[in-house]
Design an enzyme around this catalytic site. Structure first.
Site, PDB file in Angstrom:
ATOM      1  N   ASP A   1     133.918  76.836  54.467  1.00 46.29           N
ATOM      2  CA  ASP A   1     134.066  75.863  53.385  1.00 46.29           C
ATOM      3  C   ASP A   1     134.681  76.608  52.206  1.00 46.29           C
ATOM      4  O   ASP A   1     135.105  77.771  52.341  1.00 46.29           O
ATOM      5  CB  ASP A   1     132.728  75.169  53.063  1.00 46.29           C
ATOM      6  CG  ASP A   1     131.729  76.052  52.337  1.00 46.29           C
ATOM      7  OD1 ASP A   1     132.016  77.268  52.140  1.00 46.29           O
ATOM      8  OD2 ASP A   1     130.656  75.559  51.963  1.00 46.29           O
TER       9      ASP A   1
ATOM     10  N   CYS B   1     130.436  80.429  54.550  1.00 44.11           N
ATOM     11  CA  CYS B   1     130.217  79.493  53.428  1.00 44.11           C
ATOM     12  C   CYS B   1     129.698  80.343  52.271  1.00 44.11           C
ATOM     13  O   CYS B   1     129.889  81.559  52.269  1.00 44.11           O
ATOM     14  CB  CYS B   1     129.280  78.353  53.822  1.00 44.11           C
ATOM     15  SG  CYS B   1     127.600  78.816  54.256  1.00 44.11           S
TER      16      CYS B   1
ATOM     17  N   THR C   1     126.616  81.142  51.306  1.00 48.46           N
ATOM     18  CA  THR C   1     125.547  82.061  51.717  1.00 48.46           C
ATOM     19  C   THR C   1     125.559  82.384  53.211  1.00 48.46           C
ATOM     20  O   THR C   1     124.860  83.302  53.648  1.00 48.46           O
ATOM     21  CB  THR C   1     124.172  81.428  51.427  1.00 48.46           C
ATOM     22  OG1 THR C   1     124.112  80.173  52.135  1.00 48.46           O
ATOM     23  CG2 THR C   1     123.963  81.193  49.939  1.00 48.46           C
TER      24      THR C   1
ATOM     25  N   HIS D   1     120.292  92.076  70.860  1.00 48.23           N
ATOM     26  CA  HIS D   1     119.008  91.454  71.214  1.00 48.23           C
ATOM     27  C   HIS D   1     119.063  89.931  71.346  1.00 48.23           C
ATOM     28  O   HIS D   1     118.287  89.368  72.114  1.00 48.23           O
ATOM     29  CB  HIS D   1     117.937  91.817  70.173  1.00 48.23           C
ATOM     30  CG  HIS D   1     117.446  93.229  70.327  1.00 48.23           C
ATOM     31  ND1 HIS D   1     116.298  93.688  69.717  1.00 48.23           N
ATOM     32  CD2 HIS D   1     117.950  94.282  71.018  1.00 48.23           C
ATOM     33  CE1 HIS D   1     116.117  94.962  70.038  1.00 48.23           C
ATOM     34  NE2 HIS D   1     117.114  95.355  70.818  1.00 48.23           N
TER      35      HIS D   1
ATOM     36  N   HIS E   1     115.499  91.149  76.746  1.00 49.87           N
ATOM     37  CA  HIS E   1     116.104  90.267  75.742  1.00 49.87           C
ATOM     38  C   HIS E   1     116.713  89.028  76.399  1.00 49.87           C
ATOM     39  O   HIS E   1     116.755  87.962  75.789  1.00 49.87           O
ATOM     40  CB  HIS E   1     117.139  91.036  74.922  1.00 49.87           C
ATOM     41  CG  HIS E   1     116.543  92.241  74.271  1.00 49.87           C
ATOM     42  ND1 HIS E   1     115.595  92.146  73.273  1.00 49.87           N
ATOM     43  CD2 HIS E   1     116.700  93.560  74.521  1.00 49.87           C
ATOM     44  CE1 HIS E   1     115.208  93.358  72.927  1.00 49.87           C
ATOM     45  NE2 HIS E   1     115.854  94.241  73.674  1.00 49.87           N
TER      46      HIS E   1
END
Ligand code: RB5
Length: 154
Positions: free
Chosen positions: A11, A68, A70, A101, A136
Site C-alpha cells: 500500500d 505496508c 507496519t 521453522h 517443524h
C-alpha cells in the site's frame, strides 16, 4: 534462490520498500510480479494482500512479499488465505527463522518500521533459507489441520 518466482505488493505505507525490493529482485534476474500499488496515493492494504496471495497460491513454488506501514495489516489479511503462512519481520533472525521453522511463504515488512536497506537484507535471507522440516513439518501440518477444520465448520 529457493523459490521460482516472487510476487510483491504494497500500500502507500510500503511503497518505498516495494520499489526497492522489485528493483533488487530484477537486478538478480528473479522472476518478479509487481502487483502495485504504484503511486503514493492512499489505498487499502487488503486489496494488495489479496492480489499477491492469490498469485502465490496459483504459481508453482512462489514466494510473496507484502509491504505496508507496519507489515501487520498485510500479514493479517494474508493469513486468511488457506495455504499462506505470512510473517511480519523486522530483524534478520526472524527473517531466517520464519523460513526454517514456519516454512513461511509470504514476508511482510513495514515501511514505517524498517529501512529499504534492511528490507533487502531480510528479503535475501527469507528467499534463500530452506525449511528445516522434521519436527517443524509436524507443527506446520497442525496449522493446515486448523485451516481444514475451519473450512468445514464455518
Ligand atoms: C496505512 O496508513 C496503514 O494503516 C497501513 O499501511 C498498515 O500499516 C496497516 O497495517
Amino acid at each position: 534462490m529457493l523459490f521460482d518466482s516472487v510476487v510483491i505488493g504494497c500500500d502507500h505505507g510500503g511503497l518505498a520498500l516495494k520499489e526497492a525490493l522489485v528493483a533488487y529482485c530484477r537486478e538478480l534476474g528473479v522472476d518478479v510480479t509487481d502487483c502495485g500499488t504504484f503511486t503514493p496515493d492512499s489505498v487499502d492494504y487488503p486489496v494488495y494482500a489479496d492480489k499477491v496471495c492469490r498469485l502465490v497460491l496459483a504459481k508453482p513454488n512462489a514466494a510473496g512479499i507484502l509491504c505496508c506501514g507496519t507489515g501487520i495489516g498485510m500479514s493479517m489479511a494474508a493469513n486468511k488465505f488457506i495455504g499462506i503462512r505470512a510473517a511480519v519481520v523486522s530483524d534478520p533472525f526472524s527473517a531466517e527463522m520464519t523460513r526454517r521453522h514456519n516454512n513461511a511463504n509470504v514476508l511482510c515488512l513495514g515501511g514505517r518500521v524498517i529501512s529499504a536497506e534492511q528490507a533487502l537484507t531480510f528479503a535475501e535471507l527469507f528467499l534463500n533459507t530452506p525449511f528445516d522440516g522434521g519436527r517443524h513439518q509436524r507443527r506446520v501440518d497442525m496449522i493446515s489441520e486448523i485451516e481444514k477444520e475451519q473450512r468445514v465448520t464455518s
